[in-house]
Scaffold this motif. Sequence first.
Motif, mmCIF file in Angstrom:
data_model
loop_
_atom_site.group_PDB
_atom_site.id
_atom_site.type_symbol
_atom_site.label_atom_id
_atom_site.label_comp_id
_atom_site.label_asym_id
_atom_site.label_seq_id
_atom_site.Cartn_x
_atom_site.Cartn_y
_atom_site.Cartn_z
ATOM 1 N N GLU A 172 -3.389 8.634 17.304
ATOM 2 C CA GLU A 172 -3.929 7.993 16.110
ATOM 3 C C GLU A 172 -5.350 8.484 15.808
ATOM 4 O OE1 GLU A 172 -2.864 6.003 18.818
ATOM 5 O OE2 GLU A 172 -0.840 5.834 18.031
ATOM 6 N N VAL A 173 -6.170 8.522 16.842
ATOM 7 C CA VAL A 173 -7.559 8.978 16.677
ATOM 8 C C VAL A 173 -7.583 10.458 16.333
ATOM 9 C CG1 VAL A 173 -9.783 9.289 17.847
ATOM 10 C CG2 VAL A 173 -8.479 7.184 18.196
ATOM 11 N N SER A 174 -6.718 11.220 16.973
ATOM 12 C CA SER A 174 -6.623 12.648 16.705
ATOM 13 C C SER A 174 -6.288 12.901 15.235
ATOM 14 C CB SER A 174 -5.561 13.270 17.605
ATOM 15 O OG SER A 174 -5.417 14.631 17.346
ATOM 16 N N LYS A 175 -5.366 12.120 14.711
ATOM 17 C CA LYS A 175 -4.975 12.265 13.306
ATOM 18 C C LYS A 175 -6.150 11.931 12.386
ATOM 19 C CE LYS A 175 -1.327 10.967 10.113
ATOM 20 N NZ LYS A 175 -0.074 10.207 9.926
ATOM 21 N N GLU A 176 -6.906 10.899 12.731
ATOM 22 C CA GLU A 176 -8.070 10.524 11.927
ATOM 23 C C GLU A 176 -9.140 11.625 11.965
ATOM 24 O OE1 GLU A 176 -11.583 7.165 11.692
ATOM 25 O OE2 GLU A 176 -9.766 6.710 12.828
ATOM 26 N N ILE A 177 -9.380 12.152 13.160
ATOM 27 C CA ILE A 177 -10.365 13.236 13.302
ATOM 28 C C ILE A 177 -9.935 14.444 12.474
ATOM 29 C CG2 ILE A 177 -11.309 14.938 14.923
ATOM 30 C CD1 ILE A 177 -11.263 12.696 17.060
ATOM 31 N N GLN A 178 -8.674 14.782 12.593
ATOM 32 C CA GLN A 178 -8.163 15.933 11.853
ATOM 33 C C GLN A 178 -8.295 15.728 10.352
ATOM 34 O OE1 GLN A 178 -4.433 17.209 13.394
ATOM 35 N NE2 GLN A 178 -4.854 19.313 12.814
ATOM 36 N N GLY A 179 -8.036 14.524 9.893
ATOM 37 C CA GLY A 179 -8.122 14.230 8.464
ATOM 38 C C GLY A 179 -9.545 14.227 7.938
ATOM 39 N N ARG A 180 -10.474 13.744 8.748
ATOM 40 C CA ARG A 180 -11.863 13.648 8.296
ATOM 41 C C ARG A 180 -12.653 14.940 8.493
ATOM 42 N NH1 ARG A 180 -14.512 7.880 9.935
ATOM 43 N NH2 ARG A 180 -13.123 6.571 8.720
ATOM 44 N N VAL A 181 -12.494 15.551 9.647
ATOM 45 C CA VAL A 181 -13.336 16.698 10.001
ATOM 46 C C VAL A 181 -12.639 18.031 9.725
ATOM 47 C CG1 VAL A 181 -14.692 17.752 11.854
ATOM 48 C CG2 VAL A 181 -14.455 15.277 11.757
ATOM 49 N N GLY A 182 -11.334 18.057 9.875
ATOM 50 C CA GLY A 182 -10.582 19.308 9.706
ATOM 51 C C GLY A 182 -10.860 20.039 8.402
ATOM 52 N N PHE A 240 -14.129 20.270 18.246
ATOM 53 C CA PHE A 240 -13.049 19.718 17.430
ATOM 54 C C PHE A 240 -11.725 19.805 18.185
ATOM 55 C CE2 PHE A 240 -9.803 20.580 14.046
ATOM 56 C CZ PHE A 240 -9.828 19.337 13.439
ATOM 57 N N GLN A 241 -11.430 20.980 18.736
ATOM 58 C CA GLN A 241 -10.178 21.156 19.486
ATOM 59 C C GLN A 241 -10.135 20.245 20.713
ATOM 60 O OE1 GLN A 241 -7.478 22.753 18.463
ATOM 61 N NE2 GLN A 241 -8.618 23.255 16.609
ATOM 62 N N LYS A 242 -11.271 20.142 21.394
ATOM 63 C CA LYS A 242 -11.351 19.278 22.568
ATOM 64 C C LYS A 242 -11.114 17.816 22.174
ATOM 65 C CE LYS A 242 -14.423 18.090 26.373
ATOM 66 N NZ LYS A 242 -15.758 18.239 26.951
ATOM 67 N N ALA A 243 -11.725 17.396 21.076
ATOM 68 C CA ALA A 243 -11.564 16.021 20.605
ATOM 69 C C ALA A 243 -10.109 15.730 20.253
ATOM 70 C CB ALA A 243 -12.471 15.751 19.410
ATOM 71 N N LEU A 244 -9.446 16.705 19.649
ATOM 72 C CA LEU A 244 -8.036 16.508 19.284
ATOM 73 C C LEU A 244 -7.165 16.344 20.528
ATOM 74 C CD1 LEU A 244 -7.533 19.053 16.358
ATOM 75 C CD2 LEU A 244 -7.915 16.580 16.209
ATOM 76 N N LYS A 245 -7.478 17.089 21.576
ATOM 77 C CA LYS A 245 -6.669 17.053 22.800
ATOM 78 C C LYS A 245 -6.940 15.814 23.649
ATOM 79 C CE LYS A 245 -6.341 22.051 23.212
ATOM 80 N NZ LYS A 245 -6.842 23.223 23.898
#
Length: 87
Positions: free
Chosen positions: A57-67, A47-52
């Motif tokens: 925009e994608v990071s925000k989507e990942i954070q919203g869905r998976v976080g 998750f942290q790797k994906a955010l970095k």
Amino acid sequence: MEDLNDLYATAKDEFEIAAEETEKKTVYAADDREAAVDALKMLQEAFQKALKETSPEVSKEIQGRVGPRIRELENAVKAMEEMAMAD
């Protein structure tokens, strides 16, 4: 995102097995809890790797869905470990 979903599914499965074994106080409970924690750590690292490594925009989507699902799983694993320590 698909990798994160797969890792989440694995971590959730490991947690459910560990929670059941912990509740039943089986001899496998400690090992199952360890497997659940390891699976959660793998998920958190991915998750942290994906955010970095993605665009904002994608990071925000990942954070919203998976976080939120990760936080929920973190809290569940923590509660399970506290329950095991109380026994």
